[in-house]
Design an enzyme around this catalytic site. Sequence first.
Site, PDB file in Angstrom:
ATOM      1  N   HIS A  56      22.207 -42.497  30.162  1.00 57.74           N
ATOM      2  CA  HIS A  56      23.504 -42.632  29.480  1.00 57.74           C
ATOM      3  C   HIS A  56      23.347 -43.482  28.208  1.00 57.74           C
ATOM      4  O   HIS A  56      24.192 -43.474  27.337  1.00 57.74           O
ATOM      5  CB  HIS A  56      24.473 -43.298  30.463  1.00 57.74           C
ATOM      6  CG  HIS A  56      25.932 -43.079  30.170  1.00 57.74           C
ATOM      7  ND1 HIS A  56      26.468 -41.856  29.853  1.00 57.74           N
ATOM      8  CD2 HIS A  56      26.979 -43.944  30.165  1.00 57.74           C
ATOM      9  CE1 HIS A  56      27.774 -41.978  29.660  1.00 57.74           C
ATOM     10  NE2 HIS A  56      28.108 -43.229  29.828  1.00 57.74           N
ATOM     11  N   ASP A  92      20.918 -38.377  31.735  1.00 58.67           N
ATOM     12  CA  ASP A  92      22.271 -38.902  31.932  1.00 58.67           C
ATOM     13  C   ASP A  92      22.946 -38.134  33.068  1.00 58.67           C
ATOM     14  O   ASP A  92      23.419 -37.014  32.862  1.00 58.67           O
ATOM     15  CB  ASP A  92      23.081 -38.772  30.635  1.00 58.67           C
ATOM     16  CG  ASP A  92      24.438 -39.454  30.747  1.00 58.67           C
ATOM     17  OD1 ASP A  92      24.756 -39.951  31.840  1.00 58.67           O
ATOM     18  OD2 ASP A  92      25.168 -39.485  29.740  1.00 58.67           O
ATOM     19  N   SER A 122      30.337 -42.346  25.677  1.00 59.85           N
ATOM     20  CA  SER A 122      30.910 -42.270  27.019  1.00 59.85           C
ATOM     21  C   SER A 122      32.412 -41.978  26.929  1.00 59.85           C
ATOM     22  O   SER A 122      32.781 -40.984  26.330  1.00 59.85           O
ATOM     23  CB  SER A 122      30.602 -43.576  27.768  1.00 59.85           C
ATOM     24  OG  SER A 122      30.808 -43.412  29.132  1.00 59.85           O
TER      25      SER A 122
END
Length: 708
Positions: free
Chosen positions: A672, A640, A559
């Site tokens: 994600h 995601d 991320s």
Amino acid sequence: MLSALVLALAPLVLGITPEQMLYAPRRSDAVPNPSGEWALFSSDEDRSLLNLATGEIKPINLSTSDASEVLWLGPKSTSILYLNATNDDVPGGVTLWTSDVLALDQKTKIASFDAPYSGLKAVVTDSGDIKFVVNCLAWENGTAYNELTATTPASTGRLYSTIYVRHWSTYLTAQRYAAFAGTLTAQSNYSNSTSYSLSPLKNLLVGIEIPVTRPETPVQPFGDAGDYDISPDGSTVAFLSKAPELAKANYTASYIYLVPHDGSAVAAPINGPNSQSKPAAAKGASSSPRFSPDGKSIAYVQQDGIEYEADRNKLYVADLSGNSSTIKALLPDWDRSIDGMTWAKNGKTLYLSVGDRATSKLFNVPLDADSSFVPKNLTDASSSMASYYLLPDESVLVASSAIWSSRDFYLLGTNGTKTSLFKSNEVDEGLAGLGPHSVSEFWFTGSLGIELQSWIIKPSNFSPNKTYPLAFIVHGGPQGAHSNSWSTRWNFQTWADQGYVVIAPNPTGSTSFGQNLTDLIQNNWGSYPYEDLVLCWEYVAANLSSFIDVERGIEAGASYGGYMTNWIQGHDLGRKFKALVTHDGSTSTLAQLTSEELWFMQHDFNGTLWDDYANYERWDPIRHARNFSTPHFVVHNELDYRLPVGEGIMLFNVLQELGVPSRFLNFPDENHWVLKRENSLVWHNEIFNWINYYSGISDTLDDNAIKQ
Ligand SMILES: *[C@@H]1O[C@H](CO)[C@@H](O)[C@H](O)[C@H]1NC(C)=O
Ligand SMILES: *[C@@H]1O[C@H](CO)[C@@H](O)[C@H](O)[C@H]1NC(C)=O
Ligand SMILES: *[C@@H]1O[C@H](CO)[C@@H](O)[C@H](O)[C@H]1NC(C)=O
Ligand SMILES: *[C@@H]1O[C@H](CO)[C@@H](O)[C@H](O)[C@H]1NC(C)=O
Ligand SMILES: *[C@@H]1O[C@H](CO)[C@@H](O)[C@H](O)[C@H]1NC(C)=O
Ligand SMILES: *[C@@H]1O[C@H](CO)[C@@H](O)[C@H](O)[C@H]1NC(C)=O
Ligand SMILES: *[C@@H]1O[C@H](CO)[C@@H](O)[C@H](O)[C@H]1NC(C)=O
Ligand SMILES: *[C@@H]1O[C@H](CO)[C@@H](O)[C@H](O)[C@H]1NC(C)=O
Ligand SMILES: *[C@@H]1O[C@H](CO)[C@@H](O)[C@H](O)[C@H]1NC(C)=O
Ligand SMILES: *[C@@H]1O[C@H](CO)[C@@H](O)[C@H](O)[C@H]1NC(C)=O
Ligand SMILES: *[C@@H]1O[C@H](CO)[C@@H](O)[C@H](O)[C@H]1NC(C)=O
Ligand SMILES: *[C@@H]1O[C@H](CO)[C@@H](O)[C@H](O)[C@H]1NC(C)=O
């Protein structure tokens, strides 16, 4: 050849392997019964009782696939009320049952629901009736939605005229989640009643005015029954919903609503723009509404900023007893963000869960504290609290985890004594040998002169006479923290036991060290945090080289940690590593407009792309693609929507065209995060295969990649 293979595999057979970590039992928190004798917890599909006097664990026949949720409720201290995930009469429906947890063969079905309700909260009234709240997706007209009984349209097309068409891993549909209230009226004397009549369930969100955004509770995608509460007498329900006057895509504000349990009036927010009394500054996201034991007050937290998701959660107590609610701020100047709270039985103290210096700790505050009161922590940094419940004798039952233990249960006495009831690292075979001995921390001076913290995780079989390649792991958020807690996604001990020393720093942007450090990352994604990481790396090279080999180091992050990995790849720090790993990261800041949480970038880059283009361009990793040269493993998942898969493909395309050794791993059924155990095993095996080869731990690089 054989000896090389044995050497290559050697680190895998000591300490914890990915298989051991992924297939170890995953235990819930432990919820005590009203008498404080037993606590109920689950371990994957199974449930057990924990004897709070002896620590003895007694398995019970109440699986989570069968009984999806269990509450302690009923005439005896061992009575339970539970949701059964199946309904023989209505496909997709659920049923409600009562039983005694010590006599589960005598169970009674007391209600049948025609939709998949969950998130049960309930109280028993003086007359023995059960008043409860559940939640379910609902049609726009308020009726609960049951996917299995609804008619499916012939076309899959979806048409939108406003943004926020999808979020996290799902596209928005016509249905929204809503809280539903119901009453089970006892048909005979409560102390032995097993027969109730069920009133029709009422959708408590119906009637709320909708200037822009339809109300929804729990707030998706992470909301649960913690987003609402029922008053102790069952008369009132409080719930959380996003601000109806603001667009969901670019604002974070949400309010606490109050509504009579019988639905006789429309729900009204206590802290929204038109409520009678509210602290002027508080306009942002609210959470954790909790009624006081006498039902006359409600505690909750709220942030100030309406476009910021990581502002400080400040504590408020609203008085509900008068004509209009009055709201008092507690600990207004305490520089910590409050995650949640629980009322002491006497209603005079609030217990708080708070992230503090990279661990979740317990604090408390008396209701009459003045604004200068500074709470003291009741737990320490030796584990991170996951949940806590107050027992009748005012001791606290804590469930926690640590880098070395997936679950600990302990009692915290009123005199501060800790009595351990359970430690997974002493019970689970796969966790055998793990312990605090391999974890330590250090502080280094960051780019702004601020002292920053970092964890050090050594291999389980650490020898002081050896050096280990560095595994440098950058956290996501960026408003987040590496904490002393167990993770099945970034399990530091599992990385260390491949033969690394893991360094897990908390640079600028990190939470739990005060709001200033968190806020300083605004408009500075590639500056302060990157410079902090360089200083951290230099600290390690200068001070820890007796056991860490920085020349053979690797770096990894997900991320924002993936963004930072890509930024590192384009800058000098990238040349210090033998391999990099980006999991679902951001490759181009300009591509952030393909994401859904526009509030996030517009806060973090201090404006919109069109008004403040330079802010986005300044910290765009792809601008430095010419420098990309360190072998790079890229993971990006199809579901995601937080950071769409195109970002990972963009990175891989660039690396391949530049001739940088690289691989791309994609899971079509993950978001994600990688949550499925079999997928996570492949994730670990392929990443370790890559970094172990480039760090020199292994001399072979397996190639399982699909060929052109
Ligand atoms: C356990 O519970 C299930 C579901 O209620 C039941 O079918 C089964 O017979 C029970 N097993 C035992 C050993 O009691
Ligand atoms: C759940 O409901 C099913 C279907 O009625 C029943 O067979 C099962 O015994 C129930 N389980 C429990 C634990 O109540
Ligand atoms: C609400 O809308 C759904 C879907 O159109 C429909 O099935 C249901 O009957 C409606 N409920 C009421 C009370 O009209
Ligand atoms: C219910 O029954 C118990 C005994 O079983 C009795 O003590 C109690 O008074 C009864 N209460 C009511 C409201 O009838
Ligand atoms: C159940 O309650 C009734 C009164 O409502 C009482 O007569 C009866 O004895 C009670 N039974 C038990 C088992 O407590
Ligand atoms: C948020 O989006 C709405 C349109 O959905 C727009 O009217 C508004 O100006 C936006 N606000 C900000 C701060 O971007
Ligand atoms: C509410 O306010 C009205 C008018 O100010 C007053 O007459 C009444 O007594 C108040 N009620 C309560 C419960 O405070
Ligand atoms: C509070 O936290 C500090 C720092 O982690 C620790 O030294 C202290 O023991 C903690 N206090 C309690 C009561 O656990
Ligand atoms: C703390 O309380 C526990 C019982 O809750 C008792 O066993 C223990 O001796 C007490 N310790 C101290 C230091 O007072
Ligand atoms: C490390 O080296 C020292 C001497 O340099 C030796 O005494 C010690 O036994 C060694 N320790 C291990 C674990 O090999
Ligand atoms: C945070 O920063 C502000 C100014 O930006 C300063 O006034 C305040 O003292 C700082 N707080 C802490 C706890 O460092
Ligand atoms: C954000 O923008 C505002 C207004 O343009 C400016 O005053 C502020 O200093 C900026 N903040 C940062 C961190 O750049």
